[in-house]
Design an enzyme around this catalytic site. Structure first.
Site, PDB file in Angstrom:
ATOM      1  N   TYR A 264       0.826  -1.215   0.000  1.00  0.00           N
ATOM      2  CA  TYR A 264       0.000   0.000   0.000  1.00  0.00           C
ATOM      3  C   TYR A 264       0.865   1.272   0.000  1.00  0.00           C
ATOM      4  CZ  TYR A 264      -2.864  -3.749   1.968  1.00  0.00           C
ATOM      5  OH  TYR A 264      -3.464  -4.948   2.207  1.00  0.00           O
ATOM      6  N   TYR A 392     -12.075  -7.544   6.741  1.00  0.00           N
ATOM      7  CA  TYR A 392     -10.943  -7.561   5.810  1.00  0.00           C
ATOM      8  C   TYR A 392     -10.621  -9.016   5.497  1.00  0.00           C
ATOM      9  CZ  TYR A 392      -6.408  -7.351   3.711  1.00  0.00           C
ATOM     10  OH  TYR A 392      -5.376  -7.526   2.825  1.00  0.00           O
ATOM     11  N   ASP A 493     -13.180 -16.571   8.507  1.00  0.00           N
ATOM     12  CA  ASP A 493     -11.816 -16.256   8.083  1.00  0.00           C
ATOM     13  C   ASP A 493     -10.966 -16.122   9.349  1.00  0.00           C
ATOM     14  OD1 ASP A 493      -9.471 -15.046   7.384  1.00  0.00           O
ATOM     15  OD2 ASP A 493     -10.361 -13.507   6.108  1.00  0.00           O
ATOM     16  N   LYS A 522      -1.308 -17.218   7.856  1.00  0.00           N
ATOM     17  CA  LYS A 522      -0.432 -16.460   8.751  1.00  0.00           C
ATOM     18  C   LYS A 522       0.328 -17.337   9.757  1.00  0.00           C
ATOM     19  CE  LYS A 522      -2.752 -12.022   8.284  1.00  0.00           C
ATOM     20  NZ  LYS A 522      -1.765 -11.081   7.820  1.00  0.00           N
TER      21      LYS A 522
END
Ligand code: PMP
Length: 679
Positions: A264, A392, A493, A522
């Site tokens: 980003y 997200y 998620d 992760k």
């Protein structure tokens, strides 16, 4: 510190002779971190190696001297002292100040203990210098040398080269070596060692730099010859010293700034980046020598900290055997073993696994699964998803389409993204009594539109990148019930929350539910490499499998090149095992207490909207978006790594972080608040 670490295959291999010669040739200072076998004199302890170097005209210093001629750990124990690798490294760096080249001379071989836990090899790794290996040229040295090379390289260090040193008199057989060879045989063996080692070391990209003849006690007399023989080794060290300047003109940071995108960021106006050269435990080591206490676990991943031996060993073992093979038409033990272990620990009912190559891809797969499942059941209209705001799920297109439409990237990609449905974010806090009203929006929506919805997707309990918001478990429970009532699938998620971060192994456990589909990533691989998995219940897997031919014949339509990558699977299994074998619940509970104690005083301070802690996640939410560059710089100056964004200054340290480091993280945040840096 610039220079080289001089080690050997064994004791009495001739390290000091080599260090002495190189000290003269390079005008380098020889630093001996520990010298055992010293001699008591009226002036104090005399370090024989220092004398030997000085005798040849070099410069040397011993940092810790002991009388008994034994391993450092034992000498220290007898002196009722304890040396640590971190302590020695700090002293060595201090002693090397102002020197253009230092030669750190170890004690004995690689695995010689410094204390009951650490070895000379750990010290080498800590210093990160290239390693010069002195090989005692005698029977058995090929084996010793090659094992030493492998051990050094396995620690990610460069073996600068080998120096062979004849320690056996040419005419007589070394009585200590146990050889029954005649002097002629002996000579042949020693000569062969030179050619064989040259060939074998070259295969490991290690040059043989010198072959020193037997000098015995005549080192000083043979000084000229020694220098001549060692000249190529000195040139090699010099070459290594100047290597970072190879691309003079464009530094690493310049190249980065001119050519590399970061997450980003702008290509034309990027924020500064910090060069990290190594990691260990809960520390990031910067190129300028500073060490930062890690507060981010590399975005939720490094739950064990960095450099965990079990994980490294698993990855190295697997890399030696088979690093990758396609998963189409092939299976392998790492995939099966990891799958077995995951099914033992995930919420009951999840029974099928799809190995994806990143969290976002696992989300893509979960969406496809849901749509394919509904299609197979004859509900072709169910192509949409319902999700709470503030979520997200990743940066690929499908995942983006279910991210928060305001904070996410929907504005940029309106023409590209499929339209899904959003309800207000779960308003009920985790730490307040549940308010059933918070489910009303989802209820009303489903009453009207359930027949368009394939699945509800959300992050269980913790909305991560969309706001670090902790909501009440009953909200998740309520959604599960709603999904059941309308025969809609529930996708959880758990990419950020999985593997203990919230205080439960999986955040779904707070609500006591099993989703139909679950994504993990992760921390799954302990921060060692990318990889994720999408799990489904048997009902979902079999439902998809029963689709008629015109609807794909029941094939799940996804298949990444690196699916079930064996390196990932083997390392992830080691990571899960490491976690389960550790007292992770106690560690996370302690982190929660320390974070709470450290961050709570910020509540009500100017610029602070909210302070919240759950498990090993601590959040200070600010009134206004933070000045990321300014705050980041401030934190680095405080010796901590915290990456704030938007309205959030937050930490999620490795589970292995000690209290004093968590205090430093919280202290840095509190100090930023006090100084008005979040206003
Ligand atoms: N889901 C959640 C909840 C996440 O936090 C992330 C990563 N921040 C992702 C999905 C995407 O994972 P990845 O970056 O590995 O694609």
């Amino acid at each position: 510190m610039k220079g080289c670490f001089v080690t050997a295959t064994d004791t009495e291999a001739g390290k000091t002779l080599v260090s002495a010669g190189l000290s003269c040739l390079l005008e380098a200072l020889v630093l001996k971190p520990v010298q055992t076998g010293c001699v008591q004199t009226a002036e104090g302890l005399r370090a024989p190696d220092v004398e030997a170097v000085e005798g040849l005209g070099g410069r040397a210093r011993a940092l810790h001297c002991y009388l008994p001629p034994c391993s450092p750990h034992l000498a220290c124990e007898l002196a009722r002292e304890r040396l640590s690798v971190a302590g020695l490294a700090t002293e060595l760096r201090a002693a090397a100040q102002g020197e253009t080249c230092v030669l750190v001379e170890g004690a004995g071989g690689l695995h010689v203990p410094v204390n009951e836990q650490e070895s000379m090899l750990d010290l080498m790794q800590e210093l990160g210098l290239p390693v010069l290996l002195v090989v005692a040229n005698r029977l058995g040295c090929l084996n010793q040398a090659l094992l030493s090379i492998e051990a050094v390289q396995a620690r990610g260090l460069e073996v600068a080269g080998l120096v062979l040193n004849r320690v056996v008199e040419p005419e007589c057989c070394d009585p200590g070596c146990g050889s029954t060879a005649s002097p002629e045989d002996e000579a042949r063996i020693l000569a062969d060692n030179v050619t064989s080692l040259q060939r074998l070391a070259a295969r490991r990209h290690v040059p043989l730099l010198a072959d020193i003849p037997y000098l015995g006690q005549k080192a000083c007399a043979a000084r000229e010859e020694l220098m001549e023989r060692l000249a190529p080794a000195a040139r090699r060290v010099q070459e290594l010293l100047s290597e970072p300047d190879r691309r003079a003109g464009e530094s690493l940071l310049d190249f980065d700034r001119n050519h590399l995108w970061h997450p980003y960021t702008s290509a034309t106006n990027p924020l500064p980046v910090y060069e990290v050269t190594s990691t260990r435990a809960n520390r990031l080591c910067l190129a300028d020598g500073r060490e930062l206490v890690d507060g981010m676990s590399s975005w939720w991943c490094a739950v064990h900290g960095y450099g965990n031996e079990r994980l490294i060993a698993a990855m190295t073992r697997q890399a030696q055997r088979m690093s990758h093979v396609m998963f189409g038409g092939i299976t392998h033990r790492p995939a099966v073993d990891l799958g077995r272990r995951l099914l033992e620990i995930v919420p009951q009912g999840l029974d099928w696994l799809f190995y994806a190559d990143s969290g976002s891809v696992s989300v893509e797969v979960s969406l496809k699964m849901a749509v394919q499942y509904q299609q197979a059941r004859g509900r072709a209209k169910r192509q949409h998803f319902l999700t709470p705001m503030g979520g997200y799920h990743g940066d690929t297109q499908g995942a983006m389409s279910v991210c928060d439409p305001v904070n996410g990237m929907h504005v940029l990609f309106t023409g590209l993204l499929p339209r899904h449905y959003f309800v207000e974010r779960p308003t009920c806090r985790f730490d307040k009594p549940f308010d059933p009203q918070s489910l009303e929006a989802a209820k009303t929506f489903l009453q009207n539109k359930a027949d368009e919805i394939a699945a509800v997707i959300l992050e269980p309990i913790v909305q991560g990148a969309g706001g670090m918001w902790f909501y009440h478990p009953d909200y998740l429970k309520g959604l599960r019930e709603l999904c059941d009532a309308y025969d809609i699938l529930l996708i959880c998620d758990e990419i950020a929350t999985g593997f203990g971060r919230t205080g439960r192994l999986f955040a779904c456990e707070w609500a006591g539910i099993t989703p139909d589909i679950m994504c993990l990533g992760k921390a799954l691989c302990g921060g060692m490499m990318t990889g994720a998995v999408t799990l489904a219940t048997r009902r979902v897997a079999q439902g998809i499998g029963q689709a008629p031919t015109e609807l794909g014949g029941g094939l799940l339509m996804h298949g990444p090149t690196f699916m079930a990558n064996p390196l990932f699977c083997a390392t992830a299994l080691a990571s899960v095992d490491e976690l389960l074998a550790s007292p992770w619940q106690e560690r996370v509970a302690s982190l929660q207490t320390w974070l709470h104690e450290g961050l709570a005083p910020n509540a009500g301070q100017p610029g602070v909207r909210d302070v919240r802690v759950l498990g090993a996640i601590g959040v200070v939410e600010t009134e206004k978006p933070v000045n990321m560059g300014l705050l980041q710089q401030f934190f680095v100056d405080q010796g901590v790594w915290i990456r704030p964004f938007d309205h959030l200054v937050y930490v999620m340290p490795p589970f292995t972080s000690p209290k004093e480091d968590v205090d430093r993280l919280c202290g840095a945040i509190s100090s930023a608040v006090r100084k008005g840096l979040v206003l």
